[in-house]
Design an enzyme around this catalytic site. Structure first.
Site, PDB file in Angstrom:
ATOM      1  N   CYS A  57       0.880  -1.176   0.000  1.00  0.00           N
ATOM      2  CA  CYS A  57       0.000   0.000   0.000  1.00  0.00           C
ATOM      3  C   CYS A  57       0.913   1.221   0.000  1.00  0.00           C
ATOM      4  CB  CYS A  57      -0.971  -0.030   1.188  1.00  0.00           C
ATOM      5  SG  CYS A  57      -0.234   0.194   2.816  1.00  0.00           S
TER       6      CYS A  57
ATOM      7  N   CYS B  72      -1.383   0.655   7.560  1.00  0.00           N
ATOM      8  CA  CYS B  72      -2.820   0.351   7.682  1.00  0.00           C
ATOM      9  C   CYS B  72      -3.215  -0.869   6.852  1.00  0.00           C
ATOM     10  CB  CYS B  72      -3.676   1.550   7.267  1.00  0.00           C
ATOM     11  SG  CYS B  72      -3.558   2.988   8.333  1.00  0.00           S
ATOM     12  N   ARG B  73      -3.326  -0.673   5.543  1.00  0.00           N
ATOM     13  CA  ARG B  73      -3.888  -1.708   4.682  1.00  0.00           C
ATOM     14  C   ARG B  73      -2.968  -2.899   4.454  1.00  0.00           C
ATOM     15  NH1 ARG B  73      -5.421   2.141  -0.184  1.00  0.00           N
ATOM     16  NH2 ARG B  73      -3.534   3.124   0.595  1.00  0.00           N
TER      17      ARG B  73
ATOM     18  N   ASP C  86      -7.983   3.828   1.431  1.00  0.00           N
ATOM     19  CA  ASP C  86      -7.085   4.120   2.545  1.00  0.00           C
ATOM     20  C   ASP C  86      -7.880   4.693   3.720  1.00  0.00           C
ATOM     21  OD1 ASP C  86      -4.966   4.683   4.191  1.00  0.00           O
ATOM     22  OD2 ASP C  86      -3.927   5.993   2.759  1.00  0.00           O
TER      23      ASP C  86
END
Length: 146
Positions: free
Chosen positions: A9, A14-15, A119
């Site tokens: 990412c 996060c992802r 996101d």
């Protein structure tokens, strides 16, 4: 079929770490010997996974506490048999930087009509929960091809 998967990412907090740790759990449960890791195109190197991402994942049995953000590099691209990215812009960036990634880089949401994974960074908890659900569905869809 594949022996290693790299989740990519932007910031790698996060992802992609969520996808990494979720897929790690799934390949282990399926007794598949596949190495899964993650990196970011503009990584927050050395940073822990986002607190909300960790919390949402932990509530679903996925521990992301060991994660530290890292930057993608040519060695990572070369050493993984498949690379899964979150958005079309990530594919374009990856192909521009690493033309040899063509043919082994795909959207994580490929088997969900090329669904992008948005996101959630600095957004609501609900955004993180929605992204978790998308990543869960997408990793399930990929599992049968790994």
């Amino acid at each position: 079929m594949f022996d290693s998967v790299l989740m990519v990412c932007a910031g790698n907090i996060c992802r992609s770490p969520k996808a990494e740790y979720l897929l790690k759990r799934k390949v282990a449960a399926a007794n598949k010997a596949i190495h899964v890791s993650s990196a970011g195109l503009t990584a927050m190197k050395g940073h822990d996974a986002d607190h909300t991402a960790q919390s949402v994942s932990a509530e679903r049995g996925v521990d992301m506490t060991p994660h530290k953000g890292r930057q993608i590099c040519g060695e990572l691209v070369a050493s993984h048999s498949v690379i899964l990215v979150m958005e079309e812009s990530h594919l374009r960036d990856l192909h521009q930087r690493y033309p040899h990634a063509r043919g082994k880089a795909f959207l994580l949401g490929k088997w969900m009509n090329n669904q992008p994974i948005p996101d959630p960074y600095k957004q609501s908890r609900e955004a993180f929960e929605h992204v978790y659900q998308l990543i869960d569905q997408a990793t399930n869809a990929w599992l049968k091809y790994l």
